[in-house]
Design a protein around this motif. Structure first.
Motif, PDB file in Angstrom:
ATOM      1  N   LEU A  89       0.794  -1.196   0.225  1.00 28.85           N
ATOM      2  CA  LEU A  89       0.150  -0.205   0.071  1.00 28.85           C
ATOM      3  C   LEU A  89       0.867   1.229   0.050  1.00 28.85           C
ATOM      4  O   LEU A  89       1.974   1.255   0.633  1.00 28.85           O
ATOM      5  CB  LEU A  89      -0.845   0.059   1.313  1.00 28.85           C
ATOM      6  CG  LEU A  89      -1.900  -0.947   1.373  1.00 28.85           C
ATOM      7  CD1 LEU A  89      -2.628  -0.839   2.641  1.00 28.85           C
ATOM      8  CD2 LEU A  89      -3.054  -0.845   0.293  1.00 28.85           C
ATOM      9  N   PRO A  90       0.550   2.252  -0.275  1.00 29.56           N
ATOM     10  CA  PRO A  90       1.052   3.700  -0.457  1.00 29.56           C
ATOM     11  C   PRO A  90       1.510   4.009   0.868  1.00 29.56           C
ATOM     12  O   PRO A  90       0.554   3.811   1.834  1.00 29.56           O
ATOM     13  CB  PRO A  90       0.119   4.522  -1.189  1.00 29.56           C
ATOM     14  CG  PRO A  90      -0.901   3.705  -1.961  1.00 29.56           C
ATOM     15  CD  PRO A  90      -0.855   2.327  -1.270  1.00 29.56           C
ATOM     16  N   SER A  91       2.523   4.556   1.308  1.00 35.40           N
ATOM     17  CA  SER A  91       2.891   5.176   2.527  1.00 35.40           C
ATOM     18  C   SER A  91       2.014   5.904   3.203  1.00 35.40           C
ATOM     19  O   SER A  91       1.874   6.251   4.341  1.00 35.40           O
ATOM     20  CB  SER A  91       4.423   5.465   2.730  1.00 35.40           C
ATOM     21  OG  SER A  91       4.544   6.517   1.913  1.00 35.40           O
ATOM     22  N   PHE A  92       1.444   6.870   2.376  1.00 32.92           N
ATOM     23  CA  PHE A  92       0.380   7.801   2.515  1.00 32.92           C
ATOM     24  C   PHE A  92      -0.811   7.082   3.464  1.00 32.92           C
ATOM     25  O   PHE A  92      -1.196   7.768   4.384  1.00 32.92           O
ATOM     26  CB  PHE A  92      -0.013   8.589   1.172  1.00 32.92           C
ATOM     27  CG  PHE A  92      -1.020   9.552   1.433  1.00 32.92           C
ATOM     28  CD1 PHE A  92      -2.630   9.257   1.580  1.00 32.92           C
ATOM     29  CD2 PHE A  92      -0.614  11.059   1.890  1.00 32.92           C
ATOM     30  CE1 PHE A  92      -3.461  10.190   1.713  1.00 32.92           C
ATOM     31  CE2 PHE A  92      -1.810  12.000   1.946  1.00 32.92           C
ATOM     32  CZ  PHE A  92      -3.177  11.456   1.909  1.00 32.92           C
ATOM     33  N   ILE A  93      -1.293   6.243   2.873  1.00 27.60           N
ATOM     34  CA  ILE A  93      -2.444   5.462   3.523  1.00 27.60           C
ATOM     35  C   ILE A  93      -2.046   4.486   4.748  1.00 27.60           C
ATOM     36  O   ILE A  93      -2.722   4.840   5.756  1.00 27.60           O
ATOM     37  CB  ILE A  93      -2.994   4.183   2.424  1.00 27.60           C
ATOM     38  CG1 ILE A  93      -3.438   5.128   0.863  1.00 27.60           C
ATOM     39  CG2 ILE A  93      -4.109   3.468   3.133  1.00 27.60           C
ATOM     40  CD1 ILE A  93      -4.654   5.911   1.308  1.00 27.60           C
ATOM     41  N   VAL A  94      -0.897   4.029   4.738  1.00 24.27           N
ATOM     42  CA  VAL A  94      -0.542   3.322   5.970  1.00 24.27           C
ATOM     43  C   VAL A  94      -0.051   4.065   7.189  1.00 24.27           C
ATOM     44  O   VAL A  94      -0.764   4.173   8.239  1.00 24.27           O
ATOM     45  CB  VAL A  94       0.724   2.392   5.699  1.00 24.27           C
ATOM     46  CG1 VAL A  94       1.555   1.926   6.978  1.00 24.27           C
ATOM     47  CG2 VAL A  94       0.511   1.528   4.580  1.00 24.27           C
ATOM     48  N   THR A  95       0.452   5.322   6.996  1.00 19.68           N
ATOM     49  CA  THR A  95       0.654   6.264   7.733  1.00 19.68           C
ATOM     50  C   THR A  95      -0.499   7.133   8.524  1.00 19.68           C
ATOM     51  O   THR A  95      -0.479   7.665   9.382  1.00 19.68           O
ATOM     52  CB  THR A  95       1.983   7.068   7.394  1.00 19.68           C
ATOM     53  OG1 THR A  95       1.975   7.902   6.302  1.00 19.68           O
ATOM     54  CG2 THR A  95       3.322   6.417   7.511  1.00 19.68           C
ATOM     55  N   LEU A  96      -1.510   7.286   7.372  1.00 19.23           N
ATOM     56  CA  LEU A  96      -2.536   8.108   7.719  1.00 19.23           C
ATOM     57  C   LEU A  96      -3.404   7.197   8.767  1.00 19.23           C
ATOM     58  O   LEU A  96      -3.916   7.667   9.801  1.00 19.23           O
ATOM     59  CB  LEU A  96      -3.487   8.114   6.531  1.00 19.23           C
ATOM     60  CG  LEU A  96      -4.785   8.844   6.844  1.00 19.23           C
ATOM     61  CD1 LEU A  96      -4.647  10.129   7.351  1.00 19.23           C
ATOM     62  CD2 LEU A  96      -5.609   9.035   5.590  1.00 19.23           C
TER      63      LEU A  96
END
Length: 346
Positions: A132-139
């Motif tokens: 998954l994009p890190s944007f989604i994971v860290t969100l």
């Protein structure tokens, strides 16, 4: 008949000084910083006073510590939206352990550091494991930490605040390291400025003078190509996420020891400021290009503009306009510099 020397091969000619200068990602941020400094120096009387300099350097320092780490992660091709709330999470862990459980402040700091590194490693592992994009994971991590901060703080204290650090065992020595001040020109400068400079120097050396720095650029440019030439992509990215979490811990530790209390909802929104400072400093959103020094300069622009607006007696809402204009300008300038750098290297 005299021999005529062959003309020099243009393919091995040296780049012109201007072209070499434009290869530096932070050049746009440096020019911006000079303009902001000159503008507020000319329009406000307090800006260049010792107290004024201490104030805007103080503002920039904690932002700059995290922005430098976020810049390394962005050069590696990833984002971390949990960095802002992590500053509050680590401060809360330190404060709860020291004030509610009676731990020595140094042990509480080590425990909160372990917590931060674990969350950072988990972020990196999830990004690599799930794809998954890190944007989604860290969100997701951002939301989880935000809920955890509020829930645990209310459970332990009955409020959304933890205070009382000053009476904890070991506070004096820990406070000296993370939250003391030094006098210069009759003004008190916080030690966080020294931490900011140290973090910037270390990050720059790692990025430009070590094998790990080459790996960061490689995985940010193309993870597939980097993996094909033997770069440990997974290890590099996990280390970058843990570095960002560690920088957030340092900011959180500075905050809790300086102000001796922390709010459960603190730090929300800082993640965007970290990213904006890195982008202003020369980092591309696509990865593979950027500078630790540039991110530090981006944070300096933040500090100068935010405090300069106060000294100029302007409405603070103008700072948001400034941020928007600076972000758009930085993206355009960074893209132009990147294209120019690519032409020079050819």
């Amino acid at each position: 008949m005299t021999d005529v020397p062959d003309p020099p091969d243009e393919r091995v000619g040296r780049a012109r000084p201007l072209d070499r200068l434009l290869l530096r990602p932070e050049i746009g941020a440096l020019l911006g910083a000079v303009l902001v400094f000159a503008f507020f120096s000319a329009t406000t009387g307090q800006f260049l006073s010792a107290g004024g300099v201490a104030t805007w350097l103080d503002d920039a320092s904690t932002l700059g510590i995290a922005a430098v780490a976020v810049a390394l992660l962005m050069i590696g091709g990833e984002f971390d939206l949990s960095a802002g709330v992590m500053t509050a999470s680590t401060a809360l862990v330190t404060a709860i352990l020291a004030t509610r459980l009676g731990w020595n402040v140094w042990l509480a700091l080590l425990a909160s550091l372990a917590f931060a590194l674990a969350v950072g490693a988990l972020n990196g592992w999830l990004v690599l494991r799930t794809g998954l994009p890190s944007f989604i994971v860290t969100l997701g991590t951002f939301l989880a930490l935000q809920g955890l901060n509020l829930g645990v703080t209310r459970l332990v204290t009955g409020t959304v605040q933890v205070s009382g650090m000053r009476s904890a065992d070991g506070y004096a020595s820990a406070g000296f390291v993370f939250a003391s001040t030094f006098t210069l020109g009759g003004a008190a400068f916080p030690v966080s400025i020294a931490w900011w400079v140290a973090v910037t120097v270390v990050a720059s050396v790692v990025l430009l003078r070590t094998r790990f720095g080459n790996w960061i650029f490689a995985v940010g440019g193309s993870a597939t190509a980097a993996r094909a030439v033997g770069v440990p992509v997974a290890r590099t990215k996990v280390l970058l996420f843990t570095t960002t979490a560690g920088a957030a811990w340092l900011v959180g530790s500075t905050t809790i020891l300086r102000f001796t209390s922390v709010q459960a909802n603190q730090g929300i929104g800082l993640e965007f400021q970290f990213i904006i400072a890195a982008v202003i400093g020369g980092c591309l959103l696509t990865g593979g290009f950027g500078s630790a020094v540039g991110a530090a300069i981006g944070a300096l622009i933040f500090g100068m503009a935010r405090q300069g607006i106060v000294y100029a007696n302007w409405d603070s809402d103008w700072f948001q306009l400034f941020l928007g204009v600076m972000l758009l300008a930085a993206v355009l300038v960074n893209n132009a510099l990147r294209r120019r750098a690519e032409r020079v290297r050819r």
